[in-house]
Scaffold this active site. Structure first.
Site, short mmCIF file in Angstrom:
data_model
loop_
_atom_site.label_atom_id
_atom_site.label_comp_id
_atom_site.label_asym_id
_atom_site.label_seq_id
_atom_site.Cartn_x
_atom_site.Cartn_y
_atom_site.Cartn_z
CG PHE A 27 -2.22 -0.69 1.03
CD1 PHE A 27 -2.24 -2.05 0.76
CD2 PHE A 27 -3.43 -0.01 1.08
CE1 PHE A 27 -3.44 -2.73 0.54
CE2 PHE A 27 -4.64 -0.67 0.87
CZ PHE A 27 -4.64 -2.03 0.60
CB CYS A 33 -8.21 13.89 0.61
SG CYS A 33 -9.80 13.37 -0.06
CB CYS A 40 -15.56 11.45 3.99
SG CYS A 40 -15.48 11.75 2.22
CB CYS A 43 -12.49 9.99 6.31
SG CYS A 43 -10.90 9.58 5.54
CG ASP A 44 -11.37 3.95 7.29
OD1 ASP A 44 -10.93 4.56 6.29
OD2 ASP A 44 -11.72 2.76 7.25
CB THR A 45 -7.34 6.96 5.56
OG1 THR A 45 -8.11 7.87 4.78
CG2 THR A 45 -7.65 5.55 5.17
CD GLU A 109 -8.44 0.65 -2.47
OE1 GLU A 109 -8.29 -0.57 -2.50
OE2 GLU A 109 -8.85 1.29 -1.49
CG HIS A 208 -8.31 -4.26 6.04
ND1 HIS A 208 -9.35 -4.26 5.12
CD2 HIS A 208 -8.25 -2.99 6.52
CE1 HIS A 208 -9.85 -3.04 5.04
NE2 HIS A 208 -9.22 -2.25 5.88
S1 SF4 Z 1 -13.04 8.97 2.63
FE1 SF4 Z 1 -11.30 10.19 3.36
S2 SF4 Z 1 -9.70 9.86 1.81
FE2 SF4 Z 1 -11.65 9.20 0.89
S3 SF4 Z 1 -12.42 10.99 -0.21
FE3 SF4 Z 1 -13.30 11.08 1.85
S4 SF4 Z 1 -11.89 12.35 3.07
FE4 SF4 Z 1 -10.81 11.73 1.20
#
Ligand code: SF4
Length: 214
Positions: A27, A33, A40, A43-45, A109, A208
């Site tokens: 990865f 972003c 979001c 959002c989990d990142t 992705e 995962h």
């Molecule tokens: S989920 Fe997170 S990484 Fe994906 S588009 Fe939304 S803010 Fe950006």
């Protein structure tokens, strides 16, 4: 001056989601972003701050190190998952060519909010976070199903159908949303939605997280 890429993290694992679940992968998580946590909230990142700022050679070195640690070395056919944040903001021809020259198949992705040059990748997953999105074709469309559990663009199956209208993807996935503090992903309502939608829709689970791997 050579372009530099803002990178959050690079690690070896198995792809957890979608049609390539279970595939040995490196990865490459880019920073940045174009949508963000307001769009979001679940959002989990963590993509905000680049930990590494590298040119093509430096990026290849990070990828090689992750492959060494995870797989004992780079092997032809390993999947390179370009993710983020929004990877289409950064992955370009020089980096794509260099990764392919090392034997990687490149999967991206993307949130699909901007057109993606499909010639840069071997597999394209679009996971839109806004009902209006630009990239309408690819290998898989993966919609997070907000249902009654979260704010989002997919409160019900009608919304899912509307979003998918006029798209051309090889696979269509509905995936539960894992909202922190919500007692786990909304499996039950997502399963019901997939059963109501029927083919070509399928359930995607974040395997995962179930297995406790990155
Ligand atoms: S989920 Fe997170 S990484 Fe994906 S588009 Fe939304 S803010 Fe950006």
């Amino acid at each position: 001056m050579a372009k530099r890429y803002g990178i959050r993290e690079v690690f070896a694992t198995l792809q957890g989601e979608g049609a390539q679940a279970g595939t040995p992968s490196v990865f490459l998580r880019f920073a940045g972003c174009n949508l963000g946590y307001d769009v979001c909230p679940w959002c989990d990142t963590d993509w905000v701050k680049a930990v590494y700022t590298e040119d093509v050679e430096g990026t290849l070195a990070l990828v090689r190190q992750a492959a060494d640690e995870g797989f004992g070395g780079e092997r032809p056919g390993l999947l390179l998952v370009a993710t983020g944040g929004e990877p289409s903001l950064q992955l370009d021809r020089p980096l794509s060519d260099a990764l392919r020259a090392r034997g990687y198949r490149i999967s991206m992705e993307s949130n699909g909010s901007r057109p993606v040059d499909r010639s840069l990748v071997d597999w394209l997953t679009i996971s839109p976070k806004q009902a209006g999105f630009a990239q309408k074709e690819g290998d898989e469309l993966k919609l997070l199903f907000s249902g009654t559990s979260a704010p989002g663009i997919t409160p019900n199956v009608e919304a899912v159908r509307r979003i998918a209208e006029g798209t051309r993807f090889g696979h269509y996935f509905l995936q539960p949303i894992d909202i922190p503090g919500n007692g786990g992903p909304n499996y039950a309502e997502t399963v019901r939605a997939v059963m109501e939608l029927g083919p070509p829709w399928r359930l995607s689970v974040q395997t995962h997280k179930v297995m406790g791997i990155p």
